[in-house]
Design an enzyme around this catalytic site. Structure first.
Site, PDB file in Angstrom:
ATOM      1  N   LYS A  14       0.890  -1.297  -0.012  1.00  0.00           N
ATOM      2  CA  LYS A  14      -0.027   0.025  -0.011  1.00  0.00           C
ATOM      3  C   LYS A  14       0.872   1.140   0.154  1.00  0.00           C
ATOM      4  CE  LYS A  14      -2.108  -0.947   3.765  1.00  0.00           C
ATOM      5  NZ  LYS A  14      -1.690  -2.119   4.216  1.00  0.00           N
TER       6      LYS A  14
ATOM      7  N   ARG B 254      -9.155   0.976   9.124  1.00  0.00           N
ATOM      8  CA  ARG B 254      -8.779  -0.047   9.508  1.00  0.00           C
ATOM      9  C   ARG B 254      -9.714  -0.893  10.458  1.00  0.00           C
ATOM     10  NH1 ARG B 254      -2.777   1.025   9.192  1.00  0.00           N
ATOM     11  NH2 ARG B 254      -1.720  -0.774   9.529  1.00  0.00           N
TER      12      ARG B 254
ATOM     13  N   ARG C 161      12.119  -5.874   4.875  1.00  0.00           N
ATOM     14  CA  ARG C 161      12.098  -4.418   4.354  1.00  0.00           C
ATOM     15  C   ARG C 161      12.705  -3.333   5.492  1.00  0.00           C
ATOM     16  NH1 ARG C 161       5.688  -2.446   4.527  1.00  0.00           N
ATOM     17  NH2 ARG C 161       5.673  -2.297   6.878  1.00  0.00           N
TER      18      ARG C 161
ATOM     19  N   ARG D 138      11.741  -1.385  11.000  1.00  0.00           N
ATOM     20  CA  ARG D 138      10.504  -0.898  11.946  1.00  0.00           C
ATOM     21  C   ARG D 138      10.385  -2.063  13.016  1.00  0.00           C
ATOM     22  NH1 ARG D 138       5.595   0.743   8.154  1.00  0.00           N
ATOM     23  NH2 ARG D 138       4.392  -0.407   9.760  1.00  0.00           N
TER      24      ARG D 138
ATOM     25  N   ARG E 160       0.170  -8.780  13.450  1.00  0.00           N
ATOM     26  CA  ARG E 160      -0.496  -7.768  12.782  1.00  0.00           C
ATOM     27  C   ARG E 160      -1.578  -8.359  11.887  1.00  0.00           C
ATOM     28  NH1 ARG E 160       4.258  -4.633  10.580  1.00  0.00           N
ATOM     29  NH2 ARG E 160       2.809  -3.467   9.515  1.00  0.00           N
TER      30      ARG E 160
HETATM   31  P1  AMP Z   1       1.458   1.166   8.998  1.00  0.00           P
HETATM   32  O1  AMP Z   1       2.224   1.970   8.830  1.00  0.00           O
HETATM   33  O2  AMP Z   1      -0.225   1.620   8.215  1.00  0.00           O
HETATM   34  O3  AMP Z   1       1.464  -0.331   8.968  1.00  0.00           O
HETATM   35  O4  AMP Z   1       0.780   1.337  10.502  1.00  0.00           O
HETATM   36  C1  AMP Z   1       1.673   1.081  11.397  1.00  0.00           C
HETATM   37  C2  AMP Z   1       0.851   0.972  12.688  1.00  0.00           C
HETATM   38  O5  AMP Z   1       0.229   2.199  13.128  1.00  0.00           O
HETATM   39  C3  AMP Z   1      -0.242  -0.180  12.699  1.00  0.00           C
HETATM   40  O6  AMP Z   1       0.138  -1.389  13.176  1.00  0.00           O
HETATM   41  C4  AMP Z   1      -0.986   0.490  14.300  1.00  0.00           C
HETATM   42  O7  AMP Z   1      -0.642   0.206  15.238  1.00  0.00           O
HETATM   43  C5  AMP Z   1      -0.907   1.982  13.788  1.00  0.00           C
HETATM   44  N1  AMP Z   1      -2.060   2.517  12.798  1.00  0.00           N
HETATM   45  C6  AMP Z   1      -2.094   2.936  11.492  1.00  0.00           C
HETATM   46  N2  AMP Z   1      -3.138   3.194  11.123  1.00  0.00           N
HETATM   47  C7  AMP Z   1      -4.007   2.922  12.002  1.00  0.00           C
HETATM   48  C8  AMP Z   1      -5.597   2.765  11.992  1.00  0.00           C
HETATM   49  N3  AMP Z   1      -6.099   3.709  10.796  1.00  0.00           N
HETATM   50  N4  AMP Z   1      -6.143   2.584  12.956  1.00  0.00           N
HETATM   51  C9  AMP Z   1      -5.623   2.269  14.202  1.00  0.00           C
HETATM   52  N5  AMP Z   1      -3.990   2.150  14.398  1.00  0.00           N
HETATM   53  C10 AMP Z   1      -3.515   2.522  12.974  1.00  0.00           C
END
Ligand code: AMP
Length: 224
Positions: A13, A88, A127, A160, A171
């Site tokens: 994404k 989400r 990554r 990360r 996750r």
């Molecule tokens: P991402 O970079 O999109 O994989 O997001 C990393 C982390 O940020 C996720 O595993 C969540 O802990 C938090 N996060 C990001 N977007 C959301 C969302 N829309 N709702 C809740 N937690 C989020």
């Protein structure tokens, strides 16, 4: 056009959002990046979010509603945007829909990128992200350099905290239980386009652009 990029962690994404943002000239809004910046800046939000993110859990919906509302009201979002990592949960999808109505955003489309789960676990553990521009790279592509190919920053690559195998698997589970229902929600609204994410990055981009083109033509034909 308002695009929601949807799919399991690691499906691409973020990578596709960055490419599409530059090709379509609309902003890329990554809730993960917004939260990581808050963590870096040690704001109250960042301090609260860090513990949740490190475990691979979701930040509470009420916190996310505020972040997304503030972001979507910015003038640069008027002509469209690409949402990456939001919504989400079903509650986020419902509230987002209301926000779209209030802000008069009419041409929402959810691109659901799909890929094999085991491939994704491997991809995530392999990554690295750049601390400066937030771009994501496969370790094999940057292992011989200390310079970010996107922004030129030196020694900025990092793994990360939520890209370790244990957290990745968690996750994936959170995605299946909390996030997958979002897809059903948008399917009922007939706003979903499926994209095969198992192809090379450039091919996935071409598939997305062609799907968006078809959708625009269909929309133009029905409104003519
Ligand atoms: P991402 O970079 O999109 O994989 O997001 C990393 C982390 O940020 C996720 O595993 C969540 O802990 C938090 N996060 C990001 N977007 C959301 C969302 N829309 N709702 C809740 N937690 C989020």
């Amino acid at each position: 056009m308002q695009i929601i990029l949807f799919g399991s962690p690691g499906v691409g994404k973020g990578t596709q959002a960055k490419i599409l943002s530059s090709k379509l000239n609309i902003p890329h809004i990554s809730t993960g990046d917004i939260l990581r910046q808050a963590v870096k800046d040690k704001t109250p939000l960042g301090i609260e979010a860090q513990k949740i993110m490190d475990k691979g859990n979701l930040v509470p919906d009420e916190v996310m509603f505020g972040i997304i509302k503030e972001t979507l009201q910015k003038p640069e979002c008027k002509k469209g945007f690409i949402l990456d990592g939001y919504p989400r949960s079903r509650a986020q999808a419902v509230s987002l829909d209301k926000m779209f109505e209030e802000l008069n955003f009419g041409s929402v489309c959810l691109l659901a990128i799909t890929a094999d789960e085991e491939e994704l676990v491997k991809r995530l553990a392999n990554r690295r992200a750049c601390r400066v521009c937030h771009n994501i790279f496969s370790y094999s592509d940057i292992k011989d350099t200390d310079t970010c190919p996107s922004c030129g920053a030196k020694n900025s690559f990092y793994l990360r905290d939520d890209d370790t195998e244990k957290v990745i698997r968690h996750r994936m589970e959170v995605y299946k239980s909390n996030t997958a229902p979002v897809l059903e929600y948008y399917q009922k609204l007939d706003k979903v386009i499926f994209i095969n994410g198992d192809a090379p990055v450039e091919q996935v981009t071409l598939n997305i652009l062609s799907a968006l083109d078809k959708k625009m033509k269909k929309q133009a034909a029905t409104s003519a």
